[in-house]
Design an enzyme around this catalytic site. Sequence first.
Site, PDB file in Angstrom:
ATOM      1  CE  LYS A  71       3.108  24.349 -29.912  1.00 12.90           C
ATOM      2  NZ  LYS A  71       2.480  24.110 -28.705  1.00 12.90           N
ATOM      3  CG  ASP A 127       3.455  28.457 -30.492  1.00 11.21           C
ATOM      4  OD1 ASP A 127       4.387  28.663 -29.686  1.00 11.21           O
ATOM      5  OD2 ASP A 127       2.383  27.913 -30.169  1.00 11.21           O
TER       6      ASP A 127
HETATM    7  O1  C5P Z   1       1.445  34.757 -29.390  1.00  8.61           O
HETATM    8  P1  C5P Z   1       0.108  34.098 -29.409  1.00  8.61           P
HETATM    9  O2  C5P Z   1      -0.946  34.938 -30.098  1.00  8.61           O
HETATM   10  O3  C5P Z   1       0.146  32.701 -29.928  1.00  8.61           O
HETATM   11  O4  C5P Z   1      -0.340  33.968 -27.889  1.00  8.61           O
HETATM   12  C1  C5P Z   1      -1.650  33.655 -27.514  1.00  8.61           C
HETATM   13  C2  C5P Z   1      -1.884  34.101 -26.082  1.00  8.61           C
HETATM   14  O5  C5P Z   1      -1.127  33.292 -25.185  1.00  8.61           O
HETATM   15  C3  C5P Z   1      -1.453  35.525 -25.774  1.00  8.61           C
HETATM   16  O6  C5P Z   1      -2.500  36.430 -26.035  1.00  8.61           O
HETATM   17  C4  C5P Z   1      -1.153  35.463 -24.291  1.00  8.61           C
HETATM   18  O7  C5P Z   1      -2.347  35.536 -23.549  1.00  8.61           O
HETATM   19  C5  C5P Z   1      -0.607  34.065 -24.106  1.00  8.61           C
HETATM   20  N1  C5P Z   1       0.873  34.005 -24.136  1.00  8.61           N
HETATM   21  C6  C5P Z   1       1.603  34.511 -23.082  1.00  8.61           C
HETATM   22  N2  C5P Z   1       2.967  34.463 -23.128  1.00  8.61           N
HETATM   23  C7  C5P Z   1       3.607  33.906 -24.187  1.00  8.61           C
HETATM   24  C8  C5P Z   1       2.883  33.371 -25.265  1.00  8.61           C
HETATM   25  C9  C5P Z   1       1.505  33.432 -25.201  1.00  8.61           C
HETATM   26  O8  C5P Z   1       1.045  35.018 -22.096  1.00  8.61           O
HETATM   27  N3  C5P Z   1       4.934  33.875 -24.189  1.00  8.61           N
END
Ligand code: C5P
Length: 313
Positions: A11, A141
């Site tokens: 993506k 994601d």
């Molecule tokens: O959800 P995911 O594990 O992909 O997110 C990776 C990191 O990105 C999270 O640990 C956080 O630090 C940051 N993040 C965030 N807010 C979001 C998505 C991701 O702060 N909405």
Amino acid sequence: MQSYSLFAPAKINLHLEIIGDRVDGYHELVMIMQSVNLGDIIHLRANGTDKTRLYCENPQVPLDSTNLAYKAVRLMQEKFPSHAQNFGGVDITIEKNIPVAAGLAGGSTNAAAVLVGINLMWSLGLTQPDLRELGALLGSDVPFCISGGTAIATGRGEEIEPLPDLADIWVILAKYNNLAVSTPWAYQTYRKKYNHLYVHARTEVKSRTHEVHSGKLVKAIANHSSKAIGELLYNDLEKVVLPEYPPVSALIDAFKEENVLGAMMSGSGPTVFAICNTEQEGKSIVQRVEKKMNNKNLQLWLAQMCPHGIIVT
Ligand code: C5P
């Protein structure tokens, strides 16, 4: 059936806006997400043992329980223990084409493929919304990667609302394979620098989301206008990543000098994408940028936006 092969697209973000903090420690976002046809192939097979085994020839891909695809199997085993017992463990083979740690949701789309594949393999009958709900437990994601296409993603990024399809528009993807950006670092740095701009009231979060919904980029998408889409690309994370990673910034400039329709960093980077008119134009821009940057670590791909997420091949 005991085995499935699935195509798992990468993506890009056409719009990534950070609105504020959330009580769960994440950020409140409004994004417009787009699948592209650069993707991994995931082969799943019930292996008749009690083990989950991962195979991938790319040495950058972890083959243990830290891999999001592995976590996806474990999640399905926890949620559906009797099916897990009946079918036994799963062998997952990842044919990796999406660059790793690139801001292209490579790990998330692999996990999405595992959820979709196990749903079929175990005949669970889960719907896309059910699968997206499970996906949200694995990463922000993953829900988008399941259904893919073009969509607005809000909340942590897990609330998905489809937009009209943008199939066939040509995109060049470019990444220095010696550069990786940590997503938590990017968001934490953004928070330190810009939290004075964060919106707190629920109504303000809603109204910002609504503005994007009824805004110019969504209209450009509805009109399938690649020119207008290119002009309207937006990513808040560029503000913290580009000053820290000058080669990424230089790459965006190199594409802009080629008069692409638009060029921007995807997600938390370091992948850069550029929108162009035709395949022919894309090929010659790839050649010229390769020559201009003259760096053996720079990898480029020519891809197209695609109207789907995970599909069975
Ligand atoms: O959800 P995911 O594990 O992909 O997110 C990776 C990191 O990105 C999270 O640990 C956080 O630090 C940051 N993040 C965030 N807010 C979001 C998505 C991701 O702060 N909405």
